[in-house]
Design a protein around this motif. Sequence first.
Motif, mmCIF file in Angstrom:
data_model
loop_
_atom_site.group_PDB
_atom_site.id
_atom_site.type_symbol
_atom_site.label_atom_id
_atom_site.label_comp_id
_atom_site.label_asym_id
_atom_site.label_seq_id
_atom_site.Cartn_x
_atom_site.Cartn_y
_atom_site.Cartn_z
ATOM 1 N N ALA A 25 -44.189 -70.930 -28.120
ATOM 2 C CA ALA A 25 -43.171 -71.203 -27.099
ATOM 3 C C ALA A 25 -41.836 -71.724 -27.645
ATOM 4 N N PRO A 26 -41.805 -72.651 -28.587
ATOM 5 C CA PRO A 26 -40.507 -73.178 -29.034
ATOM 6 C C PRO A 26 -39.596 -72.124 -29.673
ATOM 7 N N TYR A 27 -40.169 -71.031 -30.109
ATOM 8 C CA TYR A 27 -39.398 -70.017 -30.832
ATOM 9 C C TYR A 27 -38.942 -68.856 -29.951
ATOM 10 N N LEU A 28 -39.387 -68.842 -28.697
ATOM 11 C CA LEU A 28 -39.014 -67.762 -27.792
ATOM 12 C C LEU A 28 -37.561 -67.893 -27.345
ATOM 13 N N HIS A 29 -36.908 -66.747 -27.254
ATOM 14 C CA HIS A 29 -35.528 -66.661 -26.769
ATOM 15 C C HIS A 29 -35.480 -65.713 -25.584
ATOM 16 N N ALA A 30 -34.429 -65.820 -24.818
ATOM 17 C CA ALA A 30 -34.194 -64.861 -23.739
ATOM 18 C C ALA A 30 -34.149 -63.464 -24.342
ATOM 19 N N GLY A 31 -34.815 -62.525 -23.692
ATOM 20 C CA GLY A 31 -34.856 -61.144 -24.160
ATOM 21 C C GLY A 31 -36.076 -60.800 -24.989
ATOM 22 N N ASP A 32 -36.873 -61.788 -25.386
ATOM 23 C CA ASP A 32 -38.076 -61.503 -26.171
ATOM 24 C C ASP A 32 -39.131 -60.843 -25.289
ATOM 25 N N THR A 33 -39.838 -59.878 -25.878
ATOM 26 C CA THR A 33 -40.936 -59.211 -25.184
ATOM 27 C C THR A 33 -42.201 -59.369 -26.013
ATOM 28 N N ILE A 34 -43.244 -59.841 -25.346
ATOM 29 C CA ILE A 34 -44.560 -60.003 -25.965
ATOM 30 C C ILE A 34 -45.508 -59.074 -25.221
#
Length: 170
Positions: A25-34
């Motif tokens: 979670a701390p490394y997620l940015h807007a626009g990331d897709t998992i």
Amino acid sequence: MANGLTYQRTTTTPEATKQLAATLAPYLHAGDTIVLTGDLGAGKTQFVQGVAAALGVRAAVTSPTFNILLEYHDGRLPLYHYDLYRLDARWQLEDIDYYSAIDGDGDGAAFVEWAEKFPEDMPYDYLEIAITADGDGARRIVAHSFGSRSRQLLCVWANDSKSRLGKCQL
């Protein structure tokens, strides 16, 4: 899969799966897709629950199987949780605003279960989390990057000592 990075970890309880997810979670940015793959009951929604909790989402995170999309806007970053299991045709992806969430320009992170049903509609850049369960309840979680942003995301996540991800060859 040869062009990306691949890391793995085995968890033995649902809580351990959620704890591993929370380290992403701390490394997620807007626009990331998992993209989450795995059989029914493998732990895909548990993984999203761990990320959501770490983002500060207060709402109960449930499987979007019957809703197709559940949105959570009360955390550090909006979280869009898709489940494409019940969709039958590509045109239905338009109805759920799928493309705007996965194009890399969205305002939040998109988590997509069953995206492999529509391989021609996979995003260009995404982090795939494949979860397999064994008969004893252990989960093998394999993360693979597709694209430059997901490669960067996987690198920082894997270097977080709390994730305890190990590099692997597939």
